[in-house]
Design a protein around this motif. Structure first.
Motif, PDB file in Angstrom:
ATOM      1  N   ASP A 239       0.815  -1.217   0.000  1.00 22.89           N
ATOM      2  CA  ASP A 239       0.000   0.000   0.000  1.00 22.89           C
ATOM      3  C   ASP A 239       0.848   1.267   0.000  1.00 22.89           C
ATOM      4  N   MET A 240       2.165   1.118   0.073  1.00 24.52           N
ATOM      5  CA  MET A 240       3.065   2.256  -0.026  1.00 24.52           C
ATOM      6  C   MET A 240       3.622   2.422  -1.441  1.00 24.52           C
ATOM      7  N   ILE A 241       3.328   1.455  -2.333  1.00 26.57           N
ATOM      8  CA  ILE A 241       3.743   1.580  -3.732  1.00 26.57           C
ATOM      9  C   ILE A 241       2.817   2.591  -4.420  1.00 26.57           C
ATOM     10  N   GLY A 242       3.393   3.583  -5.049  1.00 24.89           N
ATOM     11  CA  GLY A 242       2.566   4.610  -5.693  1.00 24.89           C
ATOM     12  C   GLY A 242       1.769   5.416  -4.695  1.00 24.89           C
ATOM     13  N   SER A 243       2.366   5.709  -3.537  1.00 19.61           N
ATOM     14  CA  SER A 243       1.645   6.419  -2.474  1.00 19.61           C
ATOM     15  C   SER A 243       1.269   7.842  -2.868  1.00 19.61           C
ATOM     16  N   TRP A 244       1.859   8.367  -3.950  1.00 19.04           N
ATOM     17  CA  TRP A 244       1.495   9.707  -4.401  1.00 19.04           C
ATOM     18  C   TRP A 244       0.014   9.791  -4.761  1.00 19.04           C
ATOM     19  N   ARG A 245      -0.600   8.627  -5.063  1.00 16.20           N
ATOM     20  CA  ARG A 245      -2.039   8.616  -5.359  1.00 16.20           C
ATOM     21  C   ARG A 245      -2.853   9.041  -4.149  1.00 16.20           C
ATOM     22  N   ASP A 246      -2.261   8.904  -2.955  1.00 14.51           N
ATOM     23  CA  ASP A 246      -2.893   9.358  -1.713  1.00 14.51           C
ATOM     24  C   ASP A 246      -2.234  10.638  -1.184  1.00 14.51           C
ATOM     25  N   ASN A 247      -1.613  11.375  -2.090  1.00 10.44           N
ATOM     26  CA  ASN A 247      -0.947  12.636  -1.733  1.00 10.44           C
ATOM     27  C   ASN A 247       0.139  12.433  -0.687  1.00 10.44           C
ATOM     28  N   LEU A 248       0.927  11.378  -0.889  1.00 16.20           N
ATOM     29  CA  LEU A 248       2.017  11.074   0.026  1.00 16.20           C
ATOM     30  C   LEU A 248       3.242  10.642  -0.791  1.00 16.20           C
ATOM     31  N   ILE A 249       4.390  11.234  -0.496  1.00 15.43           N
ATOM     32  CA  ILE A 249       5.629  10.848  -1.159  1.00 15.43           C
ATOM     33  C   ILE A 249       6.557  10.212  -0.132  1.00 15.43           C
ATOM     34  N   ILE A 250       7.059   9.026  -0.473  1.00 14.01           N
ATOM     35  CA  ILE A 250       8.033   8.335   0.368  1.00 14.01           C
ATOM     36  C   ILE A 250       9.368   8.367  -0.372  1.00 14.01           C
ATOM     37  N   ALA A 251      10.356   9.015   0.229  1.00 13.11           N
ATOM     38  CA  ALA A 251      11.679   9.145  -0.386  1.00 13.11           C
ATOM     39  C   ALA A 251      12.699   8.382   0.435  1.00 13.11           C
ATOM     40  N   GLU A 252      13.515   7.613  -0.248  1.00 14.70           N
ATOM     41  CA  GLU A 252      14.594   6.882   0.418  1.00 14.70           C
ATOM     42  C   GLU A 252      15.906   7.207  -0.286  1.00 14.70           C
ATOM     43  N   ASN A 253      16.670   8.094   0.332  1.00 14.56           N
ATOM     44  CA  ASN A 253      17.971   8.511  -0.186  1.00 14.56           C
ATOM     45  C   ASN A 253      17.853   9.029  -1.620  1.00 14.56           C
ATOM     46  N   GLU A 254      17.005  10.040  -1.797  1.00 14.68           N
ATOM     47  CA  GLU A 254      16.777  10.631  -3.111  1.00 14.68           C
ATOM     48  C   GLU A 254      17.436  12.004  -3.188  1.00 14.68           C
ATOM     49  N   PRO A 255      17.895  12.400  -4.387  1.00 10.70           N
ATOM     50  CA  PRO A 255      18.463  13.743  -4.527  1.00 10.70           C
ATOM     51  C   PRO A 255      17.392  14.811  -4.335  1.00 10.70           C
ATOM     52  N   VAL A 256      17.775  15.894  -3.693  1.00  5.32           N
ATOM     53  CA  VAL A 256      16.827  16.985  -3.441  1.00  5.32           C
ATOM     54  C   VAL A 256      16.264  17.530  -4.750  1.00  5.32           C
ATOM     55  N   SER A 257      17.083  17.568  -5.789  1.00  7.76           N
ATOM     56  CA  SER A 257      16.613  18.106  -7.069  1.00  7.76           C
ATOM     57  C   SER A 257      15.425  17.313  -7.598  1.00  7.76           C
ATOM     58  N   ALA A 258      15.488  15.976  -7.517  1.00  3.57           N
ATOM     59  CA  ALA A 258      14.386  15.142  -7.997  1.00  3.57           C
ATOM     60  C   ALA A 258      13.175  15.243  -7.079  1.00  3.57           C
ATOM     61  N   LEU A 259      13.427  15.263  -5.785  1.00  2.00           N
ATOM     62  CA  LEU A 259      12.333  15.344  -4.820  1.00  2.00           C
ATOM     63  C   LEU A 259      11.592  16.673  -4.926  1.00  2.00           C
ATOM     64  N   ALA A 260      12.335  17.761  -5.109  1.00  2.73           N
ATOM     65  CA  ALA A 260      11.706  19.077  -5.277  1.00  2.73           C
ATOM     66  C   ALA A 260      10.881  19.124  -6.556  1.00  2.73           C
ATOM     67  N   LEU A 261      11.387  18.482  -7.606  1.00  5.81           N
ATOM     68  CA  LEU A 261      10.642  18.442  -8.863  1.00  5.81           C
ATOM     69  C   LEU A 261       9.345  17.666  -8.695  1.00  5.81           C
ATOM     70  N   ALA A 274      18.446  27.510  -6.435  1.00 13.00           N
ATOM     71  CA  ALA A 274      19.446  28.521  -6.765  1.00 13.00           C
ATOM     72  C   ALA A 274      20.870  27.995  -6.678  1.00 13.00           C
ATOM     73  N   ASP A 275      21.110  27.019  -5.824  1.00 14.20           N
ATOM     74  CA  ASP A 275      22.463  26.494  -5.618  1.00 14.20           C
ATOM     75  C   ASP A 275      22.492  25.012  -5.996  1.00 14.20           C
ATOM     76  N   PRO A 276      23.292  24.613  -6.998  1.00 10.92           N
ATOM     77  CA  PRO A 276      23.352  23.200  -7.402  1.00 10.92           C
ATOM     78  C   PRO A 276      23.720  22.262  -6.266  1.00 10.92           C
ATOM     79  N   PHE A 277      24.479  22.754  -5.275  1.00  9.43           N
ATOM     80  CA  PHE A 277      24.862  21.911  -4.151  1.00  9.43           C
ATOM     81  C   PHE A 277      23.635  21.409  -3.401  1.00  9.43           C
ATOM     82  N   ILE A 278      22.621  22.269  -3.280  1.00  9.00           N
ATOM     83  CA  ILE A 278      21.391  21.863  -2.603  1.00  9.00           C
ATOM     84  C   ILE A 278      20.743  20.703  -3.345  1.00  9.00           C
TER      85      ILE A 278
END
Length: 320
Positions: A239-261, A274-278
């Motif tokens: 029930d956590m697969i595709g949790s975005w369907r319930d307006n929930l994102i589960i991230a496990e060691n993901e880059p901030v750039s992808a998560l922000a997108l 603004a800063d690529p390091f972020i």
């Protein structure tokens, strides 16, 4: 893999060039003749032309167009001008694509969603796709082949069984294949994730990191960061697969750039880091998309960053 994409992109480029030429000089009979000849070359040419014409707001019936009374003498139309002109003619949801992934995404997609929008799609083979916010799919089905291209965003698929014809889903550098079952796949910039709710999914790629194909079963997930070559694997409850369907994102060691997108698909306007390091920092967590702005703040906090809403169209992520 399906090799049609490069040809389609070439046709899109040609169609855009012809539209720009016609926009610059609408009374030029030679350009009109070239357009008519180009459109008559194949069904694919006509289909691509109709897509580009629809986005631009043109009627697509060049020969019946009346001559304009006055011609702009100093009109210098570029691809950028063409895209801006197109954006003024389309709806709010599609406009985000013109200023984000761009005109090619608009023209290539068979199905699109806007910010915060979900869409259920019943495909010709009996499969069903749930398309997440600000996402795009292109579908290529034939008698013995089924291919979907996830051009951006996320989709959850229930695959209808069809003997001898697995469903292929292309997302970035990955190809997922499933003969039946259900799975989630997302593409956020260079970051692709796949999670299996039911059945089996086989993953392959031409990238050297995939020396062998990956087989995912129920509860398995895999992520691939094309920019770094990093591969992540794990298991989670169904029930956590595709949790975005319930307006929930589960991230496990993901880059901030992808998560922000990904979170940004719920936030109006554009998000700029603004800063690529972020963007290069990796974070984990559970993010509630019922409050997407707070979710974004929580996602960038481990990178010592803050979120500022400049306007309804622009959000900036910058160092504290």
């Amino acid at each position: 893999m399906n090799d049609a994409a490069p040809d389609e992109e070439r046709l899109l480029d040609e169609a855009i060039d012809l539209m720009i030429s016609h926009q610059s000089d609408p009374d030029n009979a030679g350009i009109i003749d070239r357009i008519v000849a180009w459109r008559s070359m194949s069904d694919a040419h006509e289909r691509i032309w109709n897509r580009v014409a629809k986005i631009h707001g043109a009627s697509g019936r060049i020969l019946s167009e009346k001559k304009r009374i006055e011609r702009r003498d100093a009109l210098q139309t570029s691809r950028r001008n063409f895209m801006i002109g197109a954006a003024a003619t389309v709806g709010t949801g599609a406009t985000a694509y013109l200023f984000g992934p761009g005109l090619l995404l608009e023209a290539r997609a068979d199905y699109l969603t806007g910010k915060g929008e979900f869409r259920r799609i019943e495909l010709a083979d009996g499969s069903v796709a749930i398309l997440g916010p600000q996402s795009a799919l292109a579908v290529d089905f034939g008698e013995q082949q089924r291919t979907i291209r996830l051009l951006a965003g996320m989709t959850f698929l229930w695959v209808a069984p069809l003997p001898g014809a697995p469903l292929f889903v292309m997302a970035g550098p990955l190809r997922a294949a499933s003969s039946s079952g259900a799975f989630d796949i997302s593409s956020d910039g260079d970051y692709v994730t796949v999670g299996v709710d039911d059945g089996r999914v086989d993953l392959s790629s031409q990238r050297r990191q995939f020396s062998d194909d990956e087989e995912l079963r129920q509860g398995d997930w895999l992520s691939f960061d094309a920019s770094s070559g990093a591969i992540g694997r794990g298991r989670r409850e169904r029930d956590m697969i595709g949790s975005w369907r319930d307006n929930l994102i589960i991230a496990e060691n993901e880059p901030v750039s992808a998560l922000a997108l990904r979170i940004g698909r719920w936030i109006p306007g554009r998000i700029v880091i603004a800063d690529p390091f972020i963007g290069s920092r990796y974070v984990s967590g559970v993010f509630d998309l019922d409050r997407p702005f707070s979710a974004l703040e929580a996602a960038v906090h481990p990178a010592n960053a803050k979120v500022r809403r400049i306007s309804s169209l622009l959000t900036i992520v910058s160092p504290v």
